[in-house]
Design an enzyme around this catalytic site. Structure first.
Site, PDB file in Angstrom:
ATOM      1  N   PHE A  39      16.820  62.608  27.059  1.00 48.13           N
ATOM      2  CA  PHE A  39      18.103  62.501  26.367  1.00 48.13           C
ATOM      3  C   PHE A  39      18.029  63.020  24.921  1.00 48.13           C
ATOM      4  O   PHE A  39      18.585  64.068  24.591  1.00 48.13           O
ATOM      5  CB  PHE A  39      18.544  61.035  26.429  1.00 48.13           C
ATOM      6  CG  PHE A  39      19.659  60.643  25.510  1.00 48.13           C
ATOM      7  CD1 PHE A  39      20.767  61.457  25.332  1.00 48.13           C
ATOM      8  CD2 PHE A  39      19.617  59.421  24.838  1.00 48.13           C
ATOM      9  CE1 PHE A  39      21.800  61.086  24.490  1.00 48.13           C
ATOM     10  CE2 PHE A  39      20.640  59.033  23.999  1.00 48.13           C
ATOM     11  CZ  PHE A  39      21.729  59.872  23.817  1.00 48.13           C
ATOM     12  N   ASP A  90       7.002  67.327  29.227  1.00 45.08           N
ATOM     13  CA  ASP A  90       7.699  66.156  29.771  1.00 45.08           C
ATOM     14  C   ASP A  90       7.154  65.906  31.166  1.00 45.08           C
ATOM     15  O   ASP A  90       6.912  66.861  31.911  1.00 45.08           O
ATOM     16  CB  ASP A  90       9.212  66.424  29.830  1.00 45.08           C
ATOM     17  CG  ASP A  90      10.037  65.148  29.938  1.00 45.08           C
ATOM     18  OD1 ASP A  90       9.836  64.390  30.918  1.00 45.08           O
ATOM     19  OD2 ASP A  90      10.872  64.909  29.047  1.00 45.08           O
ATOM     20  N   LEU A 102       8.831  64.237  33.364  1.00 46.53           N
ATOM     21  CA  LEU A 102      10.047  64.120  34.179  1.00 46.53           C
ATOM     22  C   LEU A 102      10.204  62.753  34.843  1.00 46.53           C
ATOM     23  O   LEU A 102      10.887  62.619  35.862  1.00 46.53           O
ATOM     24  CB  LEU A 102      10.099  65.232  35.243  1.00 46.53           C
ATOM     25  CG  LEU A 102      10.071  66.670  34.698  1.00 46.53           C
ATOM     26  CD1 LEU A 102      10.132  67.668  35.851  1.00 46.53           C
ATOM     27  CD2 LEU A 102      11.204  66.914  33.713  1.00 46.53           C
ATOM     28  N   ILE A 106       1.906  62.836  28.422  1.00 46.07           N
ATOM     29  CA  ILE A 106       1.175  62.710  27.155  1.00 46.07           C
ATOM     30  C   ILE A 106      -0.046  61.806  27.294  1.00 46.07           C
ATOM     31  O   ILE A 106      -0.895  61.762  26.403  1.00 46.07           O
ATOM     32  CB  ILE A 106       2.077  62.188  26.019  1.00 46.07           C
ATOM     33  CG1 ILE A 106       2.655  60.806  26.371  1.00 46.07           C
ATOM     34  CG2 ILE A 106       3.175  63.188  25.684  1.00 46.07           C
ATOM     35  CD1 ILE A 106       3.281  60.093  25.185  1.00 46.07           C
ATOM     36  N   GLN A 135       8.015  55.394  27.037  1.00 43.79           N
ATOM     37  CA  GLN A 135       8.640  54.450  27.958  1.00 43.79           C
ATOM     38  C   GLN A 135       9.724  53.793  27.099  1.00 43.79           C
ATOM     39  O   GLN A 135       9.432  53.100  26.137  1.00 43.79           O
ATOM     40  CB  GLN A 135       7.616  53.416  28.448  1.00 43.79           C
ATOM     41  CG  GLN A 135       8.081  52.557  29.620  1.00 43.79           C
ATOM     42  CD  GLN A 135       9.272  51.673  29.311  1.00 43.79           C
ATOM     43  OE1 GLN A 135      10.364  51.887  29.863  1.00 43.79           O
ATOM     44  NE2 GLN A 135       9.126  50.689  28.443  1.00 43.79           N
ATOM     45  N   TYR A 163       7.968  46.562  24.252  1.00 43.17           N
ATOM     46  CA  TYR A 163       8.468  47.859  23.798  1.00 43.17           C
ATOM     47  C   TYR A 163       8.446  47.936  22.271  1.00 43.17           C
ATOM     48  O   TYR A 163       7.925  48.901  21.688  1.00 43.17           O
ATOM     49  CB  TYR A 163       9.888  48.092  24.311  1.00 43.17           C
ATOM     50  CG  TYR A 163      10.563  49.306  23.713  1.00 43.17           C
ATOM     51  CD1 TYR A 163      10.192  50.589  24.091  1.00 43.17           C
ATOM     52  CD2 TYR A 163      11.568  49.158  22.755  1.00 43.17           C
ATOM     53  CE1 TYR A 163      10.803  51.704  23.537  1.00 43.17           C
ATOM     54  CE2 TYR A 163      12.180  50.267  22.193  1.00 43.17           C
ATOM     55  CZ  TYR A 163      11.802  51.533  22.586  1.00 43.17           C
ATOM     56  OH  TYR A 163      12.399  52.627  22.024  1.00 43.17           O
ATOM     57  N   LYS A 203       6.002  50.354  19.897  1.00 44.58           N
ATOM     58  CA  LYS A 203       6.560  51.304  18.942  1.00 44.58           C
ATOM     59  C   LYS A 203       6.027  51.045  17.533  1.00 44.58           C
ATOM     60  O   LYS A 203       5.689  51.981  16.795  1.00 44.58           O
ATOM     61  CB  LYS A 203       8.089  51.241  18.959  1.00 44.58           C
ATOM     62  CG  LYS A 203       8.724  51.943  20.145  1.00 44.58           C
ATOM     63  CD  LYS A 203       8.543  53.441  20.033  1.00 44.58           C
ATOM     64  CE  LYS A 203       9.367  54.211  21.026  1.00 44.58           C
ATOM     65  NZ  LYS A 203       9.258  55.665  20.862  1.00 44.58           N
ATOM     66  N   ARG A 214      25.241  45.269  18.663  1.00 44.72           N
ATOM     67  CA  ARG A 214      24.285  46.342  18.442  1.00 44.72           C
ATOM     68  C   ARG A 214      24.907  47.366  17.496  1.00 44.72           C
ATOM     69  O   ARG A 214      26.124  47.427  17.324  1.00 44.72           O
ATOM     70  CB  ARG A 214      23.907  47.035  19.766  1.00 44.72           C
ATOM     71  CG  ARG A 214      23.156  46.156  20.766  1.00 44.72           C
ATOM     72  CD  ARG A 214      21.774  45.795  20.288  1.00 44.72           C
ATOM     73  NE  ARG A 214      21.029  45.018  21.272  1.00 44.72           N
ATOM     74  CZ  ARG A 214      21.006  43.690  21.325  1.00 44.72           C
ATOM     75  NH1 ARG A 214      21.724  42.977  20.461  1.00 44.72           N
ATOM     76  NH2 ARG A 214      20.285  43.062  22.234  1.00 44.72           N
ATOM     77  N   GLY A 250      15.168  36.383  26.140  1.00 46.03           N
ATOM     78  CA  GLY A 250      14.546  37.134  25.051  1.00 46.03           C
ATOM     79  C   GLY A 250      15.412  38.223  24.438  1.00 46.03           C
ATOM     80  O   GLY A 250      15.006  38.871  23.468  1.00 46.03           O
TER      81      GLY A 250
END
Length: 309
Positions: free
Chosen positions: A15, A35, A37, A56, A79, A145, A149, A212, A271
């Protein structure tokens, strides 16, 4: 201003990555895309870019990177699904942490001039922080996640301190827009568009009062282009500073799509944060960046794109 001739975009079939590829090609920079995919699509890749299907996390990627030696790397491969990270933290860490370590360390040894990393703001700051949250708020990620990051940012900082590898970590708010995958790169706007345009029931988790900070993909791309050329370093929030709750979002999108069914409310996800928005004052100061696409305009563009695909 550093002149970049060759750019590598990891996750360039996804995206955000594919939009960055388009912007680079418009600037007549030679673009290479990698990528695996897993969530991206070859159809998203600009035909003027050089595409290679590769992960990667693979040893082949390091070999590829050493052979290519790009001037600048836009690291978007990840991810990206918070809920998937809750189900499978090891997989999330393998891609987001180990993948980034391999990339950053190799880049530092081959002379890459800059790494621009697609990070997160929404999943890094605690919801107890004063909103909109600034970069001065101490990161307290509550999901695997967010943890992955933030850890990747710290490794990028390590490579800068020890090996002088310049980087910018752009901490995004909730990005939306054309090409977002309603299944692989889950975002509520994309999911709503898919459900409403196909006449399927719309499901809202919890009360729908959770907020958000929604930012259109074109604004994200502009931040990446500015980060490439400005002599800046470190972590920078990219968001609007405005909160929109899910109920309001649902009503706006129902109006745009002509959807008339009432939403179905289901139990909230354990959460899940109730509030999130980002203070982007630092982006204005260092990058000269301010968001340009208002939510109603961005929603209309997104719905139009989904209705035509």
């Amino acid at each position: 201003m550093t002149k970049y001739k060759i750019a590598l975009v990891t996750g360039g079939a996804g995206f955000i990555g594919s939009h960055i590829v388009d912007a680079l090609i418009r600037r007549r920079i030679k673009v290479y895309v990698v990528d695996d995919l897993s969530s991206g699509a070859v159809g998203n890749v600009n035909p003027n870019a050089h595409f290679t299907k590769i992960s990667i996390t693979s040893s082949q990627f390091v070999t590829y990177l050493k052979k290519l030696i790009p001037d600048v790397i836009f690291h978007c491969a990840a991810q990206v699904n918070v809920r998937h990270s809750l189900i499978d933290p090891p997989n999330d860490a393998t891609i987001n942490i180990l993948g980034t370590i391999h990339l950053a360390h190799t880049a530092a040894t081959i002379g890459v001039k800059k790494i621009i990393y697609s990070s997160t703001g929404g999943a890094i700051y605690p919801e107890t922080a004063k909103m909109p949250a600034s970069e001065q708020v101490v990161p307290q990620p509550s999901s695997p996640y967010g943890i992955s990051k933030r850890t990747a940012e710290m490794y990028l900082h390590y490579e800068y301190q020890v090996h002088g590898m310049p980087y910018v970590a752009l901490r995004y708010a909730n990005v939306y827009g054309p090409r977002q995958n309603a299944k692989g790169e889950a975002g509520v706007i994309t999911i709503f568009a898919d459900q409403m345009l196909n006449g399927r029931p719309v499901r809202i988790f919890g009360t729908g009062k959770q907020t958000r900070d929604y930012i259109y993909v074109d604004d994200i791309v502009r931040a990446n282009m500015l980060a490439m050329h400005r002599s800046v370093m470190g972590e920078i929030n990219i968001g609007t500073g405005k909160e929109t709750d899910v109920n309001t979002l649902c009503k706006k999108m129902a109006k745009l799509t002509g959807y008339t069914l009432p939403p179905r409310y289901t139990p909230c996800i354990p959460g899940e944060m109730m509030r999130s928005s980002l203070n982007a004052r630092k982006a204005k100061q260092l990058l000269g960046w301010v968001p340009q696409v208002k939510l109603d305009e961005g929603l209309a563009k997104t719905v139009k794109w989904f209705s035509q695909t």
